[in-house]
Design a protein around this motif. Structure first.
Motif, mmCIF file in Angstrom:
data_model
loop_
_atom_site.group_PDB
_atom_site.id
_atom_site.type_symbol
_atom_site.label_atom_id
_atom_site.label_comp_id
_atom_site.label_asym_id
_atom_site.label_seq_id
_atom_site.Cartn_x
_atom_site.Cartn_y
_atom_site.Cartn_z
ATOM 1 N N CYS A 163 90.927 78.097 36.847
ATOM 2 C CA CYS A 163 90.690 77.678 38.234
ATOM 3 C C CYS A 163 91.239 75.727 39.112
ATOM 4 O O CYS A 163 90.248 75.364 39.098
ATOM 5 N N SER A 421 93.771 77.105 47.495
ATOM 6 C CA SER A 421 94.385 78.710 46.394
ATOM 7 C C SER A 421 93.155 78.956 45.766
ATOM 8 O O SER A 421 93.151 77.792 44.897
ATOM 9 N N ARG A 422 92.694 79.898 44.649
ATOM 10 C CA ARG A 422 92.073 79.729 44.056
ATOM 11 C C ARG A 422 92.827 80.821 43.272
ATOM 12 O O ARG A 422 92.592 82.137 44.195
ATOM 13 N N GLN A 423 92.587 80.733 41.557
ATOM 14 C CA GLN A 423 93.032 81.874 40.431
ATOM 15 C C GLN A 423 91.744 83.253 40.813
ATOM 16 O O GLN A 423 91.899 82.741 39.407
ATOM 17 N N ARG A 424 91.035 83.250 40.928
ATOM 18 C CA ARG A 424 90.763 83.842 40.561
ATOM 19 C C ARG A 424 90.265 84.943 41.689
ATOM 20 O O ARG A 424 90.580 84.933 42.592
ATOM 21 N N TYR A 425 89.042 86.867 41.367
ATOM 22 C CA TYR A 425 89.232 87.401 41.808
ATOM 23 C C TYR A 425 88.404 87.726 43.111
ATOM 24 O O TYR A 425 88.991 88.371 44.559
ATOM 25 N N THR A 460 89.826 86.510 34.143
ATOM 26 C CA THR A 460 90.578 85.037 34.271
ATOM 27 C C THR A 460 91.756 85.305 33.629
ATOM 28 O O THR A 460 91.642 85.833 32.298
ATOM 29 N N SER A 466 95.619 83.830 39.002
ATOM 30 C CA SER A 466 95.041 84.657 39.288
ATOM 31 C C SER A 466 94.922 86.039 38.122
ATOM 32 O O SER A 466 95.455 86.629 38.292
ATOM 33 N N ASP A 491 96.398 83.899 45.061
ATOM 34 C CA ASP A 491 95.827 83.243 44.556
ATOM 35 C C ASP A 491 94.676 83.844 45.866
ATOM 36 O O ASP A 491 95.048 84.725 46.827
ATOM 37 N N THR A 492 93.778 83.762 46.233
ATOM 38 C CA THR A 492 92.808 84.353 46.928
ATOM 39 C C THR A 492 91.715 82.495 47.681
ATOM 40 O O THR A 492 92.906 81.037 46.931
#
Length: 801
Positions: A163, A421-425, A460, A466, A491-492
């Motif tokens: 992330c 941006s974060r590449q997580r759920y 991940t 994401s 992205d979240t």
RNA sequence: GCCGGUGUGAUGGAAUUGGUAGACGUAGUGGACUCAAAAUCCACCGCUGGCGACAGCGUGCCGGUUCGAGUCCGGCCACCGGCACCA
């Protein structure tokens, strides 16, 4: 009867909850007080003994304010999006929302166990759609105003969280959360223009009641520096623009350095005589993480761009151009003029590459080291600047550059835009879609909240996308603008999103029309007192000030700053003096302490442990002292004391003093000495039995600190109403002082004895009392009194010869 | 390297901001109560010398200002936190 804290604490917690004694009333006629603590991240471990320190402190402050007649808002909530929950969910194959619910339930139970006066009808949870609706709404507004943009930039990539991280989340080159390696990666990311607010974030600190080190740390992080931008001509025809804080040293610029990533390097590819060497250096630099770059900072490396030379606009001389990774692409213009005589880094580089070092500020020895002093130096070898001070040379040269059209004054900040941006759920979905024809299109507000879809697999991915990216039926959508094919942003948002405005939601937590009603915002803003950890100074605190200023510009909130006052607490360490951690095995669980000693004792001890602002080691032994204190109070008051509400002559003075001391200490967060003062009062009550009025005052003072026992004894004594709703007692200044004072008698500044004199007596009386003391008379024998110093009510100092 | 902060008994920490250093708590010692222990209550508790009244020393180290310094100034040392090639 014994002090049965378990029964008493449960009993009163239920009564307070049933009677809603801690409910805040929006619009009340009373003066308002909004006390805030940082809402917890509901981790799986539950509360540990560090949490109650700030909570208890603010609980005491708000209980005190309530008893003084304020309409108090003291809310609690949960900052529940985030990686630990998601990682736990992945590992144990449970949905994060279920984990979150469970953790919140546990936290709630623990917080209630400690008897905090939270308004439980105002609880917020950042993962609820009713909440993140408005987090998303703020994002849309930021986008609408051009403060949210997508950019492909080198980002900090945590190799373990898979992330990206904000700059603020990288600590010593590793992830602040999991301590794994952070590498550079080019990614297209949503960014927030916090830099647009840099100056206001500095300026507005001045009017705020924040502890000084918070202000200083924020200013350092924003890193404002004033200098000039200067254009250098090159033999390639292009101009190189540099930023410098020392334009005065322009005559001493003997070479230039650009960051390896600088755009001109590529543009000059065909002109270079050593393209292979340059390319090799660029590639080596790109491979390094930020951490490696700084680790290897001691030895300067670089490559000259052969075939192109720059011209120093002051001297007209041609100078070489280098690329080197000691120049950062992300700061200033990504290029510098190198003045080896007066900049330590340039000096080292010049030494390594055998470049000329010219002295343009006299005062040091540039053959030995760079002379960087701006205070004492005098300009030399600098044409029309010669003889000037550095300060006036700066002004003169900037004016000259401006007239020539090759430079101007410029302010730069170290602060960079916020990677959002974060590449997580487990985070708020970003309400944007990408349309094949329209590009990025925001969702209309009517489609909010954009719900986080239920997914089977939220693990991940290794490709850096994401987990939402795999959800084709959610991702594939239509463009709100043209109706054509579009894909949702997968992205979240980072965890800091929900916490950037939660204090506003508390003001009106169930509003479905707006983040809070204008009336509620108007009534409760700003937060009067916010206490939190120093570790949030450049993260949460800075981010939330930024969002709040943005909302202020929109006209949503009535104040430009969210928090009027900010204080900070020290950490609670383990009994071994080390930071509490599972791996060290020195964690104290509040549940165990409450089971053995009761919540009131825990609350007292955690406040008595030491200076609130400093770290303090836990001591199970010392907890007993606080328990004994409560036991002693119980013994005094467990049977009804008859009589009127007055004070006895023996105790009157100490009672008035204690009222003053406890009140002042609460306001100044000196809880440890407030408790010490109450202990002294109780000790006095063991000397002279307290009257009914004295016990009443003691219980009132005790109530914010140890509310349960105070309430129980209040009931036993048959006082009206509830202790926590009693009026804070007033003291009479005149009754805090004695008629007589014991003053020190010094001879030559050394304490010899004390004598008792009437309060506020004349100096002559004090001197007479001192000199007639038997011991002093002996010391004065055969000596001459040459001088006397009298400090009223304090001392007499006799100087003898 | 730069910016903050801290340094006081065995121990956690106080000290009205230049005016009686060590409040309050813990640990310890002695005593009361008890068959005994725990709990509780009372007393003592910075160091050195002295039976004692008392004397000398004492707030990280060295120096200074002052009638007087834990507190102010200058120079060091140690530890903690933040930033760190930011031109």
């Amino acid at each position: 009867m014994k002090y049965d804290f378990g029964r008493i604490e449960k009993k009163w917690q239920k009564i307070w909850e049933d009677k809603k004694v801690y409910a805040a009333v929006t619009g009340s006629e009373k003066p308002k007080f909004y006390g805030l603590i940082e809402f917890p991240y509901p981790s799986g471990e539950g509360l540990h003994v560090g949490h109650p320190r700030p909570y208890t402190a603010m609980d005491i402050v708000t209980r005190y304010k309530r008893m003084q007649g304020f309409n108090v808002l003291f809310p609690i909530g949960f900052d529940a999006f985030g990686l630990p929950t998601e990682n736990y969910a992945i590992k144990n194959k449970i949905h994060p929302s279920i984990v979150t619910k469970r953790n919140i339930a546990r936290f709630t139970e623990q917080l209630k166990m400690l008897g905090y006066g939270f308004d439980w009808d105002r609880v917020v949870d950042t993962t609820q759609p009713e909440y993140y609706h408005w987090t998303q709404w703020i994002f849309l507004k930021l986008y609408e105003k051009g403060l949210a943009y997508k950019a492909t930039i080198p980002v900090n990539w945590c190799t373990s969280c898979k992330c990206v991280l904000a700059n603020e989340e990288v600590v010593n080159g590793v992830c602040e959360r999991c301590h794994s390696e952070v590498v550079r990666k080019e990614k297209s990311q949503w960014m927030l223009k916090i830099t647009e607010y840099a100056q206001r974030l500095i300026d507005d600190l001045d009017g705020l009641d924040y502890i000084e080190r918070v202000k200083i740390q924020q200013k350092n992080w924003i890193g404002r520096s004033v200098g000039a931008e200067i254009d250098f001509d090159t033999t390639a025809g292009d101009r190189i623009r540099v930023f410098t804080t020392r334009p005065d040293t322009l005559f001493g610029a003997t070479y230039m350095v650009m960051a390896p990533e600088h755009a001109l390097v590529a543009a000059w590819q065909s002109r270079l005589e050593n393209p292979e060497e340059v390319r090799a250096y660029q590639e080596a630099a790109a491979r390094k993480s930020d951490f490696e770059r700084t680790e290897l900072a001691k030895d300067k490396t670089g490559v000259e761009l052969k075939g192109v030379r720059a011209v120093n606009p002051a001297t007209g001389e041609e100078i070489p151009i280098f690329i080197s990774d000691y120049v950062l692409a992300t700061y200033g213009t990504g290029a510098i003029m190198a003045v080896p005589g007066h900049d330590t880094r340039d000096w080292e580089f010049a030494r390594a590459f055998g470049l000329p070092i010219v002295e343009v500020v006299a005062g040091g020895d540039v053959t030995k080291e760079a002379f960087t002093d701006c205070e004492t130096g005098v300009m030399v070898n600098s044409g029309f600047l010669d003889g000037m001070t550095v300060e006036s040379a700066k002004k003169k040269i900037t004016q000259w550059l401006t007239e020539k059209g090759i430079g101007s004054e410029k302010v730069n900040y170290k602060l960079r835009d916020w990677v959002f941006s974060r590449q997580r759920y487990w985070g708020e979905p970003i309400p944007m879609v990408y349309c094949d024809t329209c590009g990025w299109v925001p969702l209309p507000e009517s489609q909010l909240p954009l719900l986080l879809p239920e997914v089977e697999n939220y693990e991940t991915t290794d490709n850096g996308e994401s987990p939402l990216d795999r959800m084709t039926d959610w991702v594939e959508t239509t463009c709100p603008h043209c109706g054509g094919h579009a894909r949702r942003e997968t992205d979240t948002m980072p965890q800091w999103a929900g916490s950037s405005w939660y204090f506003l939601r508390y003001m009106d937590p169930h509003n479905n029309e707006a983040l809070a009603s204008p009336e509620a915002l108007e009534y409760w803003s700003p937060v009067d007192w916010y206490n939190g950890g120093m570790e949030h100074t450049t993260l949460h605190l800075l981010y939330s000030r930024f969002w709040h200023k943005f909302l202020y510009d929109l006209g949503v909130v009535p104040t430009s700053e969210p928090y009027k006052k900010r204080t900070s607490h020290g950490m609670i360490l383990g009994e071994d003096g080390q930071k509490m951690s599972k791996s060290r095995g020195n964690v104290i669980n509040p549940n165990d302490v409450v089971a053995e000693f009761g919540a009131d004792t825990l609350r007292l001890y955690i406040m008595f442990i030491g200076d609130f602002e400093k770290a303090a080691p836990w001591s199970t032994n010392a907890v007993k002292g606080c328990k004994r204190f409560l036991d002693r109070i119980w013994n005094l008051a467990e049977k009804r004391i008859e009589g009127d509400g007055g004070y006895s002559s023996a105790n009157e003075k100490i009672v008035h003093r204690t009222i003053r001391k406890v009140g002042e200490d609460i306001e100044n967060m000196k809880f440890n000495t407030a408790i010490a003062a109450m202990m002294s009062l109780v000790n006095a009550f063991y000397e002279t039995k307290p009257t009914r009025g004295e016990i009443r005052t003691l219980l009132t003072l005790l109530s914010p600190f140890a509310p349960h026992i105070a309430e129980e004894l209040w009931e036993i004594q048959g006082f009206e109403g509830l202790a926590c709703q009693a009026q804070w007692p007033v003291y009479d200044e005149a009754k805090t002082v004695d008629a007589d004072r014991e003053i020190a008698v010094q001879v030559g500044g050394k304490l010899k004895t004390t004598v008792t004199v009437p309060a506020d007596c004349d100096d002559e009386v004090a001197i007479a009392a001192a000199t007639s003391d038997e011991k002093i008379r002996r010391l004065m024998e055969g000596k001459q009194l040459v001088r006397t110093i009298v400090v009223k009510n304090k001392l007499v100092n006799l100087i003898l010869k």
